[in-house]
Motif scaffolding. Structure first.
Motif, PDB file in Angstrom:
ATOM      1  N   UNK A 140       0.811  -1.212   0.000  1.00 24.29           N
ATOM      2  CA  UNK A 140       0.000   0.000   0.000  1.00 24.29           C
ATOM      3  C   UNK A 140       0.849   1.268   0.000  1.00 24.29           C
ATOM      4  N   UNK A 141       0.239   2.338  -0.524  1.00 18.46           N
ATOM      5  CA  UNK A 141       0.809   3.683  -0.456  1.00 18.46           C
ATOM      6  C   UNK A 141      -0.326   4.626  -0.096  1.00 18.46           C
ATOM      7  N   UNK A 163       2.138   2.252 -12.065  1.00 18.37           N
ATOM      8  CA  UNK A 163       2.881   1.001 -11.873  1.00 18.37           C
ATOM      9  C   UNK A 163       2.482   0.324 -10.573  1.00 18.37           C
ATOM     10  N   UNK A 164       2.279   1.133  -9.518  1.00 13.53           N
ATOM     11  CA  UNK A 164       1.842   0.573  -8.249  1.00 13.53           C
ATOM     12  C   UNK A 164       0.487  -0.124  -8.413  1.00 13.53           C
ATOM     13  N   UNK A 165      -0.447   0.567  -9.084  1.00 13.10           N
ATOM     14  CA  UNK A 165      -1.793   0.013  -9.245  1.00 13.10           C
ATOM     15  C   UNK A 165      -1.775  -1.243 -10.105  1.00 13.10           C
ATOM     16  N   UNK A 166      -0.934  -1.261 -11.138  1.00 13.80           N
ATOM     17  CA  UNK A 166      -0.829  -2.448 -11.997  1.00 13.80           C
ATOM     18  C   UNK A 166      -0.344  -3.668 -11.223  1.00 13.80           C
ATOM     19  N   UNK A 167       0.430  -3.443 -10.174  1.00 13.75           N
ATOM     20  CA  UNK A 167       0.956  -4.544  -9.361  1.00 13.75           C
ATOM     21  C   UNK A 167       0.086  -4.812  -8.128  1.00 13.75           C
ATOM     22  N   UNK A 168      -1.110  -4.250  -8.112  1.00 20.28           N
ATOM     23  CA  UNK A 168      -2.027  -4.539  -7.025  1.00 20.28           C
ATOM     24  C   UNK A 168      -1.758  -3.776  -5.751  1.00 20.28           C
ATOM     25  N   UNK A 169      -0.952  -2.714  -5.829  1.00 15.61           N
ATOM     26  CA  UNK A 169      -0.683  -1.904  -4.646  1.00 15.61           C
ATOM     27  C   UNK A 169      -1.909  -1.035  -4.368  1.00 15.61           C
ATOM     28  N   UNK A 191      -8.290  10.527 -12.844  1.00  9.60           N
ATOM     29  CA  UNK A 191      -7.436   9.535 -13.498  1.00  9.60           C
ATOM     30  C   UNK A 191      -7.040   8.405 -12.557  1.00  9.60           C
ATOM     31  N   UNK A 192      -6.596   8.759 -11.338  1.00 11.56           N
ATOM     32  CA  UNK A 192      -6.161   7.690 -10.432  1.00 11.56           C
ATOM     33  C   UNK A 192      -7.344   6.840  -9.989  1.00 11.56           C
ATOM     34  N   UNK A 197      -7.432   3.644  -7.669  1.00 13.21           N
ATOM     35  CA  UNK A 197      -7.048   4.262  -6.398  1.00 13.21           C
ATOM     36  C   UNK A 197      -8.269   4.848  -5.696  1.00 13.21           C
ATOM     37  N   UNK A 198      -8.163   5.011  -4.380  1.00 16.10           N
ATOM     38  CA  UNK A 198      -9.213   5.654  -3.599  1.00 16.10           C
ATOM     39  C   UNK A 198      -8.818   7.102  -3.322  1.00 16.10           C
TER      40      UNK A 198
END
Length: 328
Positions: A140-141, A163-169, A191-192, A197-198
């Motif tokens: 998570x971030x 990239x984070x979202x593509x890897x399930x972060x 966009x996010x 993203x939330x």
């Protein structure tokens, strides 16, 4: 042609003329050589000197102070061997520099992630942004974004966000309400969200903060100024406090969307936060900075709320707001 051997077109033209008429190399015949190649006498003299340096003009063994053009087979072989030697030397230096560059990068990377006593890294100025590139979260971030007059300019498609979202972060963003007036911020939020993203909106945040994997937290050295840099905390106690603070604001925040109008007799989240700062004794300048709005907006907010509750001053506004339950 033959530039890779260090031979220019003018070099080649003079060399070709001398191969046909070797006697033109004599200084006394510089005018004829000039006319033969279409260059000035000064240019021809310079080209002859360069051919000597290249080794394509060599001294005669039986005539003093006179040169002759080397046979092309021997001449081009000489140039080729010389250039290959230069390439081999350059390649050796390149290999050595590549090794040195690797050692430099490794040393610099160690410097960036070097921890001081107590699990705290301090990165001044641009080093703070460079340090952020070395985080590789697995879970998570969470970002808490403080007011910024320029808005959020990042395109999530071209940053680590995608990239984070593509890897399930799991990504969370807390955005200050005043920032939504900036078009780039609204575009960023939309966009996010498309990437998964939330995004939630709050009237204000106490500081700019990013939490990685609930294991490290990055905060600015100065909450009101990005320039000094940032600190990275690894202490479990500090990280836990940061998580609790973030969760507190996350629960109070509303999901990102068009701000709903306040009911008659009610106040907006931004106005509620203004009253909270007012009761705490914050000045107009401090309130404006924390909310990310102008001084004019703060004063307009104060006038509106004072009229709404019938208060004649800031102190009375705070009292009547508390009576209505608008502040704790």
């Amino acid at each position: 042609m033959f530039e890779s051997l260090g031979l220019s077109e003018q070099n080649l033209a003079v060399y070709r003329a001398l191969l046909k008429h070797p006697e033109l190399v004599r200084t006394s015949m510089a005018g004829e050589l000039s006319r033969a190649v279409g260059l000035s006498v000064e240019e021809v003299t310079e080209q002859v000197a360069q051919l000597r340096i290249l080794g394509l003009l060599v001294p005669r063994w039986n005539i003093d102070d006179e040169d002759y053009p080397l046979h092309p087979a021997d001449g081009f072989e000489l140039l080729t061997k010389r250039r290959q030697q230069e390439i081999d030397q350059l390649s050796a230096r390149l290999d050595s520099d590549r090794v040195a560059a690797g050692e430099f990068v490794a040393s610099y990377s160690e410097f960036l992630v070097e921890k001081s006593i107590g699990g705290v890294e301090v990165h001044e100025g641009e080093r703070a942004y460079q340090r952020m590139q070395h985080f590789h979260p697995a879970k998570s971030v969470w970002g808490m974004v403080s007011p910024d007059p320029g808005g959020i300019m990042r395109d999530p498609k071209n940053t680590a966000d995608s990239r984070f979202l593509e890897h399930g972060i799991k990504l969370r963003y807390l955005i200050v309400e005043a920032q939504l007036k900036v078009g780039e911020t609204r575009e960023f939020c939309a966009n996010v969200q498309q990437f998964g993203a939330e995004v939630r909106v709050v009237p204000s945040v106490p500081l700019r903060m990013v939490i990685f994997d609930a294991e490290a937290v990055v905060v600015g050295i100065d909450p009101d100024n990005r320039s000094p840099g940032a600190m990275v905390h690894h202490s479990r106690s500090v990280v836990r406090i940061a998580i609790d603070l973030y969760e507190h604001y996350w629960r109070r925040a509303r999901p990102y969307s068009t701000a709903p109008p306040a009911d008659a007799g009610e106040i907006t989240g931004q106005e509620s936060e203004f009253l909270r700062f007012l009761v705490q004794g914050a000045t107009d300048e401090q309130v404006a900075r924390k909310l990310g709005v102008s001084m004019r907006t703060v004063r307009r907010m104060a006038a509106k709320l004072s009229e709404q509750v019938g208060a004649s001053g800031r102190f009375e506004l705070g009292v009547r707001a508390a009576q209505r339950g608008w502040v704790d």
